[in-house]
Motif scaffolding. Sequence first.
Motif, PDB file in Angstrom:
ATOM      1  N   VAL A 141      73.179 -54.369 111.394  1.00  0.00           N
ATOM      2  CA  VAL A 141      73.089 -55.599 112.183  1.00  0.00           C
ATOM      3  C   VAL A 141      73.283 -55.236 113.649  1.00  0.00           C
ATOM      4  CG1 VAL A 141      74.059 -57.879 112.631  1.00  0.00           C
ATOM      5  CG2 VAL A 141      73.958 -56.999 110.287  1.00  0.00           C
ATOM      6  N   SER A 142      72.330 -55.623 114.493  1.00  0.00           N
ATOM      7  CA  SER A 142      72.395 -55.286 115.906  1.00  0.00           C
ATOM      8  C   SER A 142      73.624 -55.902 116.557  1.00  0.00           C
ATOM      9  CB  SER A 142      71.135 -55.775 116.621  1.00  0.00           C
ATOM     10  OG  SER A 142      71.218 -55.527 118.015  1.00  0.00           O
ATOM     11  N   THR A 143      74.272 -55.137 117.424  1.00  0.00           N
ATOM     12  CA  THR A 143      75.442 -55.636 118.148  1.00  0.00           C
ATOM     13  C   THR A 143      75.047 -56.351 119.435  1.00  0.00           C
ATOM     14  OG1 THR A 143      75.731 -53.545 119.324  1.00  0.00           O
ATOM     15  CG2 THR A 143      76.881 -53.801 117.203  1.00  0.00           C
ATOM     16  N   GLY A 144      73.777 -56.387 119.745  1.00  0.00           N
ATOM     17  CA  GLY A 144      73.314 -57.065 120.948  1.00  0.00           C
ATOM     18  C   GLY A 144      72.001 -56.493 121.418  1.00  0.00           C
ATOM     19  N   PRO A 145      71.388 -57.107 122.427  1.00  0.00           N
ATOM     20  CA  PRO A 145      70.096 -56.622 122.927  1.00  0.00           C
ATOM     21  C   PRO A 145      70.183 -55.181 123.422  1.00  0.00           C
ATOM     22  CG  PRO A 145      70.654 -58.782 123.839  1.00  0.00           C
ATOM     23  CD  PRO A 145      71.883 -58.280 123.165  1.00  0.00           C
ATOM     24  N   ALA A 146      69.075 -54.476 123.313  1.00  0.00           N
ATOM     25  CA  ALA A 146      69.018 -53.103 123.801  1.00  0.00           C
ATOM     26  C   ALA A 146      69.241 -53.065 125.312  1.00  0.00           C
ATOM     27  CB  ALA A 146      67.673 -52.480 123.452  1.00  0.00           C
ATOM     28  N   ILE A 147      69.938 -52.045 125.763  1.00  0.00           N
ATOM     29  CA  ILE A 147      70.215 -51.858 127.191  1.00  0.00           C
ATOM     30  C   ILE A 147      69.341 -50.718 127.705  1.00  0.00           C
ATOM     31  CG2 ILE A 147      71.959 -51.243 128.899  1.00  0.00           C
ATOM     32  CD1 ILE A 147      74.060 -52.408 127.040  1.00  0.00           C
ATOM     33  N   THR A 148      68.553 -51.004 128.741  1.00  0.00           N
ATOM     34  CA  THR A 148      67.643 -50.008 129.296  1.00  0.00           C
ATOM     35  C   THR A 148      68.125 -49.550 130.662  1.00  0.00           C
ATOM     36  OG1 THR A 148      65.765 -51.000 128.129  1.00  0.00           O
ATOM     37  CG2 THR A 148      65.264 -49.533 129.975  1.00  0.00           C
ATOM     38  N   GLN A 149      68.159 -48.223 130.857  1.00  0.00           N
ATOM     39  CA  GLN A 149      68.578 -47.646 132.132  1.00  0.00           C
ATOM     40  C   GLN A 149      67.618 -46.543 132.542  1.00  0.00           C
ATOM     41  OE1 GLN A 149      72.674 -46.411 131.263  1.00  0.00           O
ATOM     42  NE2 GLN A 149      73.413 -48.045 132.579  1.00  0.00           N
ATOM     43  N   GLN A 150      67.265 -46.536 133.823  1.00  0.00           N
ATOM     44  CA  GLN A 150      66.473 -45.430 134.340  1.00  0.00           C
ATOM     45  C   GLN A 150      67.403 -44.259 134.602  1.00  0.00           C
ATOM     46  OE1 GLN A 150      63.989 -46.325 137.699  1.00  0.00           O
ATOM     47  NE2 GLN A 150      63.337 -44.194 137.983  1.00  0.00           N
ATOM     48  N   LYS A 151      67.034 -43.075 134.121  1.00  0.00           N
ATOM     49  CA  LYS A 151      67.863 -41.892 134.250  1.00  0.00           C
ATOM     50  C   LYS A 151      67.226 -40.810 135.118  1.00  0.00           C
ATOM     51  CE  LYS A 151      70.283 -42.562 129.863  1.00  0.00           C
ATOM     52  NZ  LYS A 151      71.633 -42.615 130.471  1.00  0.00           N
ATOM     53  N   TYR A 152      65.919 -40.844 135.249  1.00  0.00           N
ATOM     54  CA  TYR A 152      65.199 -39.835 136.031  1.00  0.00           C
ATOM     55  C   TYR A 152      64.408 -40.538 137.125  1.00  0.00           C
ATOM     56  CZ  TYR A 152      66.237 -36.822 132.020  1.00  0.00           C
ATOM     57  OH  TYR A 152      66.874 -36.126 131.033  1.00  0.00           O
ATOM     58  N   PHE A 153      64.506 -40.008 138.355  1.00  0.00           N
ATOM     59  CA  PHE A 153      63.830 -40.602 139.501  1.00  0.00           C
ATOM     60  C   PHE A 153      63.002 -39.524 140.198  1.00  0.00           C
ATOM     61  CE2 PHE A 153      67.635 -42.912 138.547  1.00  0.00           C
ATOM     62  CZ  PHE A 153      67.348 -44.256 138.769  1.00  0.00           C
ATOM     63  N   TYR A 154      61.861 -39.923 140.747  1.00  0.00           N
ATOM     64  CA  TYR A 154      60.933 -38.966 141.341  1.00  0.00           C
ATOM     65  C   TYR A 154      60.508 -39.431 142.730  1.00  0.00           C
ATOM     66  CZ  TYR A 154      60.653 -37.507 136.469  1.00  0.00           C
ATOM     67  OH  TYR A 154      60.975 -37.092 135.197  1.00  0.00           O
ATOM     68  N   THR A 155      60.239 -38.470 143.593  1.00  0.00           N
ATOM     69  CA  THR A 155      59.696 -38.738 144.918  1.00  0.00           C
ATOM     70  C   THR A 155      58.483 -37.837 145.113  1.00  0.00           C
ATOM     71  OG1 THR A 155      61.898 -39.263 145.799  1.00  0.00           O
ATOM     72  CG2 THR A 155      60.164 -38.764 147.385  1.00  0.00           C
ATOM     73  N   SER A 156      57.328 -38.441 145.336  1.00  0.00           N
ATOM     74  CA  SER A 156      56.074 -37.689 145.480  1.00  0.00           C
ATOM     75  C   SER A 156      55.841 -36.762 144.297  1.00  0.00           C
ATOM     76  CB  SER A 156      56.078 -36.899 146.790  1.00  0.00           C
ATOM     77  OG  SER A 156      56.220 -37.751 147.903  1.00  0.00           O
ATOM     78  N   GLY A 157      56.207 -37.222 143.100  1.00  0.00           N
ATOM     79  CA  GLY A 157      55.973 -36.471 141.881  1.00  0.00           C
ATOM     80  C   GLY A 157      57.027 -35.428 141.567  1.00  0.00           C
ATOM     81  N   LEU A 158      58.007 -35.234 142.435  1.00  0.00           N
ATOM     82  CA  LEU A 158      59.062 -34.247 142.225  1.00  0.00           C
ATOM     83  C   LEU A 158      60.351 -34.946 141.812  1.00  0.00           C
ATOM     84  CD1 LEU A 158      58.488 -31.966 145.359  1.00  0.00           C
ATOM     85  CD2 LEU A 158      57.773 -31.507 142.999  1.00  0.00           C
ATOM     86  N   LEU A 159      61.066 -34.352 140.880  1.00  0.00           N
ATOM     87  CA  LEU A 159      62.324 -34.923 140.412  1.00  0.00           C
ATOM     88  C   LEU A 159      63.324 -34.957 141.561  1.00  0.00           C
ATOM     89  CD1 LEU A 159      63.854 -35.889 137.846  1.00  0.00           C
ATOM     90  CD2 LEU A 159      64.662 -33.536 137.605  1.00  0.00           C
ATOM     91  N   SER A 160      63.851 -36.149 141.863  1.00  0.00           N
ATOM     92  CA  SER A 160      64.763 -36.282 142.994  1.00  0.00           C
ATOM     93  C   SER A 160      66.161 -36.734 142.592  1.00  0.00           C
ATOM     94  CB  SER A 160      64.195 -37.274 144.019  1.00  0.00           C
ATOM     95  OG  SER A 160      63.933 -38.533 143.412  1.00  0.00           O
TER      96      SER A 160
END
Length: 294
Positions: free
Chosen positions: A74-93
């Motif tokens: 039984v789900s304990t609540g709605p799924a939590i979404t977080q951004q973990k990877y960020f990019y600038t001009s295609g490069l991991l920043s």
Amino acid sequence: MKKISSILLLILFLVSCSNDDNELQVSDVITGYKITSTTDYDDSSLPDYKMITTGILVDGKLHSESVEAFVNNVSTGPAITQQKYFYTSGLLSQVSLGGNFIDYFYYDNQNQLIGINRNYSGGQTLNYRFIHQSNNTVYCERLNLPYNDPNAEVSQRMILNFDQNDNVISAGYDNDLDGVITNLYNYSYTDNNLTSVQKPDGTIINYDYSGVIDTRNKLRELSYGKRVLRMICSENYCSGNSFSLDYSKNINSNAIISEDYEVLPNNYYNKKTRVESLYDPNAQNIEETEFFFE
């Protein structure tokens, strides 16, 4: 789709690792992943737990994760979404993987990694500077201040030497900061798999691989960049830490017999299952990792 049996795995260990003809094709792009971790207790009075982590990719690179928890299915609540990877001009920043720290990546105008700042929630910071001495040699330095601070002092320097495929072929600490490695580790490869390590005392450790390509590692290389992924683990290469085996193209033969893999015709795996027994109280933990392709 084929499922690797124990007998087939033993055969795979005796043959050479797959060649570059099995690299991802245009029609075999990784589009996402899902990790399902389930803990089932033998005691029926204890609740069972399940956590589903869904990986969201953007432009074929690691981006966000959505996590949903369950108790007795039984789900304990709605799924939590977080951004973990960020990019600038295609490069991991920026990378935020939890553990109360965030890594920030900095590049020069040639898109070469030149600095990393790791900020902890308590205010502590680890600073790294990367000096590209040549196309094949990089100084990886731990500093007391950010990489671009003119007053920064080097507390530790690691030297990595690369081959034309961005594999680390030798590494070690430069204790005197004179550009000379103090204790040299040599690394040898076959088909982009680390097959042997020679320690400073001359001891050689050999490694074997299956024919199964490491899908997870391929996704990390696409996201970080192959050379960057090795530069940020310079301490491991300079101490001969076997953690560096994580970055070989194929799955290590010891690892693959301890887990169950489902493998695609191109030799990338699309599902891995790991079963672990827990005690006091007794339970079984099952972790399934699935990759999705198009």
